[in-house]
Design an enzyme around this catalytic site. Structure first.
Site, PDB file in Angstrom:
ATOM      1  N   ASN A 253      -0.203  -0.433  -4.181  1.00 35.14           N
ATOM      2  CA  ASN A 253       0.042   0.945  -3.768  1.00 35.14           C
ATOM      3  C   ASN A 253      -1.043   1.910  -4.232  1.00 35.14           C
ATOM      4  OD1 ASN A 253       2.210   1.209  -2.066  1.00 35.14           O
ATOM      5  ND2 ASN A 253       3.692   1.691  -3.665  1.00 35.14           N
ATOM      6  N   CYS A 254      -1.652   1.618  -5.363  1.00 40.02           N
ATOM      7  CA  CYS A 254      -2.616   2.549  -5.959  1.00 40.02           C
ATOM      8  C   CYS A 254      -3.784   2.898  -5.032  1.00 40.02           C
ATOM      9  CB  CYS A 254      -3.108   2.026  -7.300  1.00 40.02           C
ATOM     10  SG  CYS A 254      -1.780   1.884  -8.515  1.00 40.02           S
ATOM     11  N   PRO A 255      -4.407   1.929  -4.361  1.00 38.91           N
ATOM     12  CA  PRO A 255      -5.503   2.300  -3.465  1.00 38.91           C
ATOM     13  C   PRO A 255      -5.069   3.236  -2.337  1.00 38.91           C
ATOM     14  CG  PRO A 255      -5.593  -0.037  -3.928  1.00 38.91           C
ATOM     15  CD  PRO A 255      -4.292   0.472  -4.479  1.00 38.91           C
TER      16      PRO A 255
END
Length: 191
Positions: free
Chosen positions: A50-52
């Site tokens: 999810n971070c990107p």
């Protein structure tokens, strides 16, 4: 205890930033957050799923944050070296022109109350900090739920408006240029 209206605690760490194709390591401290509005966006770790998507969302809206006089800082518990490689290997993260802050000692994640001790990672926390280094908004939630940075931008602008207009409050869903409220006895029970 809530962190709202408290001063950012002293810290010193290193970030990777790549502006105009030139990557470099920079020092980031609590003093770096003073003199302008700052947005700290905590994420669990580099090279996750999810971070990107969140970094890409922040990158796509970065010009709006800059136009509002704010700097964005992405913070994970990784090192600045990891952030350099992450920036170079992920198309989404490669769009970032703001600092990717390393917090391998967990100083920041602990100070902002987003540290997951059992995992050595951070919860998804978002903090808007005024030019005096005072936390004005915070949002913390579970890591499986990614954020919409346009809501962070809206909160930044609301915090800026109320700082510039003491005595005014921004109602639900307030957007820049919309009507605000002046709290008074006359409004009680009328809204």
């Amino acid at each position: 205890m809530s962190l709202i209206n408290t001063q950012v605690q002293p810290f010193k760490t290193t970030a990777f930033v790549n502006r105009d194709g030139k990557g470099e390591f920079i020092e980031v401290t609590e003093t770096s957050l003073k003199g302008k509005w700052s947005v700290l966006i905590f994420m669990p770790a580099a090279f996750t799923f999810n971070c990107p998507t969140e970094i890409e969302d922040a990158a796509d809206n970065y010009a709006a944050f800059q136009a509002a006089g704010a700097e964005v800082y992405i913070v994970t518990t990784d090192t600045h070296f990891s952030h350099k490689v992450w920036h170079e290997t992920s198309d989404a993260v490669g769009k970032a022109k703001f600092p990717l802050v390393g917090d391998p000692t967990h100083t920041l994640t602990n100070a902002f109350g987003v540290h997951i001790a059992e995992e050595g990672l951070a919860l998804r926390g978002t903090f808007v900090i005024n030019p005096d280094g005072v936390i004005k908004t915070m949002e913390v939630h579970s890591n499986e739920i990614a954020r919409d940075v346009s809501e962070t931008l809206r909160k930044l602008k609301a915090a800026q408006f109320t700082a510039a207009h003491p005595g005014q409050v921004c109602p639900a869903k307030w957007k820049e240029g919309a009507k605000t409220l002046t709290p008074s006895l006359d409004l009680v029970g009328k809204i």
